[in-house]
Design a protein around this motif. Sequence first.
Motif, PDB file in Angstrom:
ATOM      1  N   ARG A   1     -11.330 123.345 -76.186  1.00  0.00           N
ATOM      2  CA  ARG A   1     -12.179 124.519 -76.216  1.00  0.00           C
ATOM      3  C   ARG A   1     -12.108 125.237 -74.877  1.00  0.00           C
ATOM      4  N   SER A   2     -12.374 126.520 -74.888  1.00  0.00           N
ATOM      5  CA  SER A   2     -12.544 127.231 -73.630  1.00  0.00           C
ATOM      6  C   SER A   2     -13.962 126.921 -73.123  1.00  0.00           C
TER       7      SER A   2
ATOM      8  N   LYS B   1     -16.000 130.394 -72.774  1.00  0.00           N
ATOM      9  CA  LYS B   1     -16.257 131.164 -74.001  1.00  0.00           C
ATOM     10  C   LYS B   1     -16.676 130.287 -75.178  1.00  0.00           C
TER      11      LYS B   1
ATOM     12  N   GLU C   1     -14.831 128.939 -77.170  1.00  0.00           N
ATOM     13  CA  GLU C   1     -13.899 129.178 -78.266  1.00  0.00           C
ATOM     14  C   GLU C   1     -13.074 127.924 -78.569  1.00  0.00           C
TER      15      GLU C   1
ATOM     16  N   LEU D   1      -9.899 126.098 -79.518  1.00  0.00           N
ATOM     17  CA  LEU D   1      -8.482 126.454 -79.416  1.00  0.00           C
ATOM     18  C   LEU D   1      -7.604 125.570 -80.296  1.00  0.00           C
TER      19      LEU D   1
ATOM     20  N   ARG E   1      -5.908 130.801 -80.547  1.00  0.00           N
ATOM     21  CA  ARG E   1      -7.244 131.373 -80.769  1.00  0.00           C
ATOM     22  C   ARG E   1      -7.447 131.716 -82.252  1.00  0.00           C
ATOM     23  N   CYS E   2      -6.406 132.286 -82.867  1.00  0.00           N
ATOM     24  CA  CYS E   2      -6.538 132.676 -84.278  1.00  0.00           C
ATOM     25  C   CYS E   2      -6.611 131.441 -85.176  1.00  0.00           C
TER      26      CYS E   2
ATOM     27  N   GLY F   1      -7.944 128.727 -84.326  1.00  0.00           N
ATOM     28  CA  GLY F   1      -9.286 128.201 -84.103  1.00  0.00           C
ATOM     29  C   GLY F   1     -10.341 128.901 -84.938  1.00  0.00           C
ATOM     30  N   ARG F   2     -10.031 130.108 -85.394  1.00  0.00           N
ATOM     31  CA  ARG F   2     -11.009 130.854 -86.199  1.00  0.00           C
ATOM     32  C   ARG F   2     -10.909 130.539 -87.687  1.00  0.00           C
TER      33      ARG F   2
ATOM     34  N   CYS G   1      -5.552 138.592 -87.562  1.00  0.00           N
ATOM     35  CA  CYS G   1      -6.075 138.210 -86.253  1.00  0.00           C
ATOM     36  C   CYS G   1      -5.025 138.461 -85.161  1.00  0.00           C
TER      37      CYS G   1
END
Lengths: 180, 205
Positions: free
Chosen positions: A118-119, A122, A124, A126, B145-146, B148-149, B196
């Motif tokens: 994770r960040s 943020k 977020e 990952l 990041r994408c 992760g979503r 994304c």
Amino acid sequence: MSPCPNQVAWSILVDYWADDLPDAEAEAVEAHVFGCATCAAESARVAAIGQTLRGLRSPVVTREALATLAAQGKRIFEDAFVPGDRREILFPADADLLIFRLSGLDLAGAEHVSFSLRSESKGELLVEIDRVPFERGEGSVLLACERHYASLPPDIVAELHIHEPAGERVATYTILHRFA
Amino acid sequence: MASAAAAALTLRTGVLACRWMEPIADAELVRRISSGEDAAAAESELCRRFAPRVFLYGLKHLRDEDLARDLVQTVLLSVLVAARAGRIVDPSRADRYMLGASRNLAARMRDREARSAGDEALADLPAPLPDDGVADPIELGALFRCLGRLEERARHIVMLSFQQRKPTDEVAARLALTPGNVRVIRHRAIAALRRCLDAASEALT
């Protein structure tokens, strides 16, 4: 680029690139794509994702895999972290791989270990992998950092969930990675 | 080899097709190459159109970007040589001719010896062909990041299907789903990833 009246469906293109179409259907897709710039461009958009995913190496490696990479001439550096650590670390200019040894763990009774990145700033998520290889004897998980990880946030929290018959334990390591 | 060298020379002449304001049919391009009328520009345009499609074919069947690039050059060279010699019998199906050449040459390239033979012809092509039309490379941080979503199950299916190349039946069995469910989740997940990634790319520009 003119629109295609018989555009190949997105779902078919995804199946095609996932190697999940029967041969005859895959050949029909290819025949259409060769004659259609619009569908070729759309196919390329799916292919780019599939190809990038296929090129991803798991960030968690085994000692055995590291020995193989070292024998192939990869320049590997290693640094140990213990649970709760939060510190900066520099990826050396002459390194191919920097191994974060997530250590200080009792893995004798572990059934499996799950892993996430994770960040820190943020929050977020990952990366999340539900089962990663671990070194039972040395009590560690080997996180392999490659140079292209420079595109990740500079403050990452690695979290390990150690699953045992008695329950679950969590260990976190905060890595502030910098690149030379 | 002399005609291959001539075709290679033509390939290096640059992209001239932009001076044509109207799209020209593939058949007309083949006709111009065969007749020698504005042949250099026609060859350039034919290569610009088909290089991305041959590359995709190579990526799918040779599973390696470098080999796919080799295939692009080998196929385009062979097609240009055939077009110059008037050997493309039905120019209106130039796309089929290109696909046939891709199939044959990719099959040969899977064999090491054939690949070496192809390399001899490639020695005449010092400049790489343009990659226009092939999707932009994906930035790894954005991909993470994408990913992760995505919902956890969708991410798992995407990784098993693409990174680990697991067959759909096996993915379904591992996740206690039907193959049909796996496909639907995978289609949606790849579409979500694409949106994304496009948004991330637009944000950068």
